[in-house]
Design an enzyme around this catalytic site. Sequence first.
Site, PDB file in Angstrom:
ATOM      1  N   LYS A  75      -0.816 -39.711  18.238  1.00  0.00           N
ATOM      2  CA  LYS A  75       0.166 -40.675  17.735  1.00  0.00           C
ATOM      3  C   LYS A  75       0.473 -40.465  16.244  1.00  0.00           C
ATOM      4  O   LYS A  75       1.538 -40.821  15.773  1.00  0.00           O
ATOM      5  CB  LYS A  75      -0.326 -42.108  17.979  1.00  0.00           C
ATOM      6  N   LEU A 241      -6.634 -55.655  24.354  1.00  0.00           N
ATOM      7  CA  LEU A 241      -5.598 -54.645  24.611  1.00  0.00           C
ATOM      8  C   LEU A 241      -5.935 -53.739  25.781  1.00  0.00           C
ATOM      9  O   LEU A 241      -5.060 -53.088  26.359  1.00  0.00           O
ATOM     10  CB  LEU A 241      -5.392 -53.763  23.368  1.00  0.00           C
TER      11      LEU A 241
END
Length: 301
Positions: A75, A241
């Site tokens: 990322k 999450l």
Amino acid sequence: MSAKKFYSLGLIGYPLEHSLSPKLHTAALADTNLDGEYKLYPIPADKYLEDRLSKILDEVKQGRIVGLNVTIPYKTTVITHLDGLTDTADQTGAVNTIFLDQNKLIGDNTDVSGFLKDLNNFFNSLPDESDPRCLEQRNALTLGSGGAARAVVYGLIRENWQVTLAARKVEKSNVIAHRVNQFLGGWAVKSIKLSVEEINSIQHPVHLLVNATSAGMWPDVNSSPWFNERDLPANALVYDLIYNPGVTRLVKLANQQNLYATSGLGMLVEQAALAFEKWTGKSPSTEFMRQSIEIEKRGSK
Ligand code: NAP
């Protein structure tokens, strides 16, 4: 008559074999009546990494791939290969979606809005008296210091939360807090070490606890970022999450302590739908996408 556009989509990262993204995006293509496919492009972090990243991104530049998602561990790495970033990707320093705009490769981060959308879904599901959005000062405790923690912190700050960021490597959470505070010109984020002593020293009530660590993620399902020695913050809402398993050890612990809690399945769907919109201009049904992944449903109280 011109041929119907074919949406060649995919995901880069490593490893990818357990990714749910192909199912989610195949459902999105079906729901929006578009032709296309979503392929996995596993790229190991070896000496060919930079070459492989360049090659796959060139496929986007040439229009042979319409859009790519990016996951762990690229990322951040991918940013040097791009021509530009959206404000959100720039502010978080992490990219999960790549698209071509006027012949330029642009990186975006849909984790931020995906998290906020699902957080609001979670709040909407609560009785009015438990909804923290009416509070004048809202305090969140976020655990972790990776890419997901960055997205969560930016999202919460955008919604006017005061954030304490706790990480086992405090030097990493310091970097995130420093970057956000510098950007905002204030002290909205405080960084602490993830330890019982430091958590006990928090002086204000914690209204929301967010787990943005990978502790408890499959196959390490018996792990939790929380401590055996103390309860979760009294009356806190808990957002984990992690989406695999659908009910994590942390969510179970919250339920045992009679707290409202949810896992990250909804965020997974929302961030995917937002990426899909970026590539195709169409809004797929998130309910239809959610049904495409057979996974234990999110936790509740
Ligand atoms: P990452 O960059 O690898 O970061 C993982 C973080 O977890 C690091 O801060 C790491 O600390 C911490 N950590 C791992 N084990 C821990 C433990 N036992 N105790 C305390 N901290 C621990 O991963 P990421 O991209 O931020 O993702 C984190 C989690 O969020 C993953 O489970 C991922 O699946 C999930 N996620 C979900 C969505 C969604 O759509 N629902 C989106 C993004 C991410 P160290 O630096 O000390 O190792």
